[in-house]
Design a protein around this motif. Structure first.
Motif, mmCIF file in Angstrom:
data_model
loop_
_atom_site.group_PDB
_atom_site.id
_atom_site.type_symbol
_atom_site.label_atom_id
_atom_site.label_comp_id
_atom_site.label_asym_id
_atom_site.label_seq_id
_atom_site.Cartn_x
_atom_site.Cartn_y
_atom_site.Cartn_z
ATOM 1 N N UNK A 40 0.829 -1.212 0.000
ATOM 2 C CA UNK A 40 0.000 0.000 0.000
ATOM 3 C C UNK A 40 0.860 1.258 0.000
ATOM 4 N N UNK A 41 1.915 1.248 0.821
ATOM 5 C CA UNK A 41 2.808 2.419 0.875
ATOM 6 C C UNK A 41 3.500 2.625 -0.466
ATOM 7 N N UNK A 42 3.921 1.522 -1.083
ATOM 8 C CA UNK A 42 4.580 1.625 -2.393
ATOM 9 C C UNK A 42 3.632 2.188 -3.443
ATOM 10 N N UNK A 58 -4.351 9.987 3.151
ATOM 11 C CA UNK A 58 -5.365 9.726 4.175
ATOM 12 C C UNK A 58 -5.870 8.285 4.105
ATOM 13 N N UNK A 59 -6.379 7.904 2.940
ATOM 14 C CA UNK A 59 -7.000 6.578 2.822
ATOM 15 C C UNK A 59 -5.993 5.449 3.050
ATOM 16 N N UNK A 60 -4.804 5.496 2.381
ATOM 17 C CA UNK A 60 -3.835 4.421 2.672
ATOM 18 C C UNK A 60 -3.327 4.446 4.111
ATOM 19 N N UNK A 61 -3.261 5.677 4.712
ATOM 20 C CA UNK A 61 -2.851 5.762 6.119
ATOM 21 C C UNK A 61 -3.835 5.054 7.030
ATOM 22 N N UNK A 62 -5.150 5.209 6.731
ATOM 23 C CA UNK A 62 -6.176 4.521 7.515
ATOM 24 C C UNK A 62 -6.040 3.001 7.363
ATOM 25 N N UNK A 63 -5.824 2.557 6.130
ATOM 26 C CA UNK A 63 -5.709 1.116 5.869
ATOM 27 C C UNK A 63 -4.468 0.527 6.556
ATOM 28 N N UNK A 64 -3.337 1.237 6.435
ATOM 29 C CA UNK A 64 -2.118 0.738 7.069
ATOM 30 C C UNK A 64 -2.267 0.756 8.601
ATOM 31 N N UNK A 65 -2.903 1.784 9.170
ATOM 32 C CA UNK A 65 -3.155 1.852 10.602
ATOM 33 C C UNK A 65 -4.038 0.709 11.069
ATOM 34 N N UNK A 66 -5.075 0.404 10.271
ATOM 35 C CA UNK A 66 -5.950 -0.726 10.613
ATOM 36 C C UNK A 66 -5.167 -2.030 10.620
#
Length: 649
Positions: A40-42, A58-66
């Motif tokens: 996701x980060x890549x 925002x959206x990938x940050x939420x997914x990675x945090x989850x």
């Protein structure tokens, strides 16, 4: 249809499988969320400045945090023991959450599609494909979760590619679809193999547990068996030796069980043993370990430092389980129980020594305090040493030189005739002096010496009979060990045949105790002896248990009434009634009857009046050596004795 639906279900009934799935998945969770986060980060980094910030930050940050939160949650659960219901809930939640997260990642990836060029489109395609493949491998042991995630991601994505109208995208979509089908096939095979492996381990564990149970549990009573008893005893004995740990060892033996087993059959006997085990468990507490050692013998370990009074209280409670009769298959059986105890470390610090001393205390209880507990004491230790000395001496001496016989006359007061003699063993040793017959015979019976002693004494007895008048018989005792030894019986037959004595002049005396050891083998031995012409007498009638059952089943010629009934026959009506009953029984069954222990003229007169004329006891003569027998015969005279006439008159 059901088979297809089963692919998406968690098998909540298979607790072992759920536990294995959770254990496997908890090890792979960090890798799963690491792959999702890195991918996701890549992908987000290649779209920075091109796509809106909400899609790249925002959206990938939420997914990675989850992903990070879920990873921490699983790491905390890693070493916990999870109940089956909680495991089922966790796995079902994983299935649902896996599908939701997969769809969220797919929606985010596709939302980036309009903002990129051809190379970035390729990155999105790579992201979706490699993520799905990675997730399938990480979720392989939780098949429903892997299938749901694959379905929620691949199906929409393939549709998206096919609908794009781009030939390359369509080719990639078809390729991805076919690869996914192959991956699902591999997933189903591997998950099935995993389930089979877990089930196989379950069966192996079950068989191992069953083998352990069979090796350590008595199959009849479900109590621990002899092996487990001695294993625990060895552990405690080591603690007694190294740390002065105090505990108690007990051996319980049923009184009268053999008679019940022989009379009513092994089925009834087995049920009595099973109920005995249940009764013992009811009166035991957490400190007590009850085991069946074999036959009608039970072992007891009390893991507590009890004093003598407390141990006797435990023993009394154990013996009390036999107060109530056993009601089995319409049969009411009354048996008892005697128990011997040894206190560790005072009585010993090895399992073998503690058991032997508890067993000796049991032997003492059965001999003198039947139905009661006895604790091994210093007096018992002295007695054991004495018996050990006697046994050692018996093994090294010339039995023929030191053993001898005394003979006690048996008379018929009705005809005033001497009818025979009972041979009684005697032993004089230069070091030990005169050893009581009850002592050295008892020692010999517990070893293989008794057969040899019986043969030596029988030869001496038959040699003595050869000088008696033809009208006199010999009464000779055989022990339990003699009667159950086929070799000894065959030697006895050979000795009698070579003696030249008419076998019809020989009466073999057996006790109820001997009969109770191995009834069928004893009966076969007596059948062999009777076939030669020997007669059989049941000695000490009434001193044992269930006598009437043996009288009924055995072909007897004579019953000898125990001296215990004669001792008080002049003073107690009950004693006279018992003797009268036995005399009448003998008359009805056409048995000869002999009353032992007659010591006074009054007893002679009472017994004669009750209907028995054949007697034996000190009133007539004490046991005498062979050198005095001929003089006694001559003095007594085959025509009668005035003293007997007066006593019976």
């Amino acid at each position: 249809m059901n088979n297809t639906l089963n692919l998406f279900r968690i098998d909540a009934e298979n607790h072992e499988l759920m536990g294995a799935q959770l254990a496997a998945f908890s090890r792979q969770v960090p890798l799963l969320y690491f792959i999702l986060s890195v991918n996701s980060i890549a992908l987000a980094s290649t779209h920075l400045g091109i796509a809106p910030t909400i899609l790249t930050v925002v959206f990938p940050g939420v997914l990675v945090g989850a992903c990070a939160i879920r990873c921490l949650i699983w790491l905390q659960r890693r070493n916990r023991v999870v109940e089956p219901k909680a495991a089922a809930r966790t796995l079902r939640a994983t299935v649902v959450l896996g599908g939701a997260l997969g769809f969220a990642f797919l929606a985010w990836a596709l939302s980036l599609f309009p903002y990129g060029d051809t190379s970035r489109h390729g990155h999105i395609l790579f992201f979706v494909g490699i993520t799905v493949v990675s997730c399938i491998f990480c979720l392989m042991h939780v098949r429903p979760a892997a299938l749901i995630l694959t379905g929620t991601v691949i199906a929409p994505f393939v549709v998206f590619l096919l609908a794009s109208g781009d030939v390359v995208h369509i080719a990639i979509g078809l390729n991805l679809f076919l690869v996914t089908v192959a991956m699902i096939y591999i997933l189903i095979i591997c998950s099935g193999q995993f389930a089979a492996m877990v089930n196989g381990q379950m069966e192996t564990r079950r068989l191992s547990n069953e083998n352990f149970r069979l090796a350590n549990v008595d199959s009849l009573t479900d109590l621990p068996n002899r092996r487990q008893f001695f294993h625990r005893l060895s552990i405690l004995a080591e603690q007694a030796r190294t740390a002065n740990h105090r505990f108690v060892v007990g051996v319980l033996d049923l009184d009268g069980f053999k008679a019940v087993n022989d009379l009513y059959g092994h089925g009834v006997g087995d049920r009595v043993l099973k109920e005995t085990g249940q009764r013992l468990l009811k009166v035991s507490d957490d400190t007590q370990f009850i085991a069946r050692l074999g036959g009608d013998e039970f072992g007891i370990i009390v893991d507590a430092g009890l004093g003598s009074e407390a141990v006797l209280a435990v023993g009394a409670r154990i013996c009390s389980v036999f107060d109530a009769p056993f009601s089995v298959a319409g049969i009411v059986a009354k048996i008892g129980g005697s128990v011997g105890f040894a206190l560790a470390p005072d009585a010993g610090t090895t399992a073998e020594l503690l058991y032997e001393r508890a067993d000796y205390a049991l032997y003492h209880a059965k001999a003198r305090y039947r139905g009661q507990p006895v604790i091994f004491s210093r007096e018992h230790e002295v007695e054991i040493r004495k018996l050990s000395t006697i046994e050692h001496t018996l093994r090294r001496i010339d039995l023929d030189a030191e053993l001898s016989l005394h003979f006690q006359p048996i008379v018929n007061v009705g005809t005033s005739r001497l009818v025979g003699f009972e041979a009684l063993a005697r032993w004089h040793n230069p070091e030990l002096g005169n050893v009581a017959p009850g002592v050295f015979i008892s020692v010999a019976e517990r070893t293989e010496l008794i057969g040899t002693i019986t043969q030596v004494l029988l030869r001496k007895a038959l040699s003595a009979v050869s000088s008696w008048p033809d009208g006199l018989f010999l009464s000779f005792n055989l022990s339990m060990r003699d009667l159950i030894s086929q070799g000894t019986i065959l030697q006895i037959v050979a000795i009698i045949e070579s003696s030249g004595i008419d076998p019809r002049r020989i009466i073999i005396e057996v006790t109820e105790t001997a009969l109770m050891q191995d009834y069928e083998r004893v009966q076969e031995s007596l059948r062999i002896l009777r076939s030669m012409g020997l007669k059989v007498a049941l000695d000490d009638f009434g001193s044992g248990q269930s006598s009437l059952s043996y009288v009924h089943q055995l072909s007897l010629d004579k019953i000898k009434i125990d001296r215990g009934f004669v001792r008080n026959i002049a003073m107690q009506e009950n004693a006279r009634n018992i003797v009268k009953t036995v005399i009448d029984l003998c008359r009805n069954l056409k048995f000869d009857c002999v009353v032992e222990g007659v010591e006074t003229a009054e007893q002679v007169e009472i017994i004669s009046r009750l209907g028995c004329s054949t007697m034996q006891g000190y009133f007539f003569a004490r046991p005498m050596p062979q050198g005095e027998v001929e003089a006694f015969i001559a003095d007594f005279g085959l025509s009668g004795d005035r003293r007997l006439v007066a006593a019976a008159g």
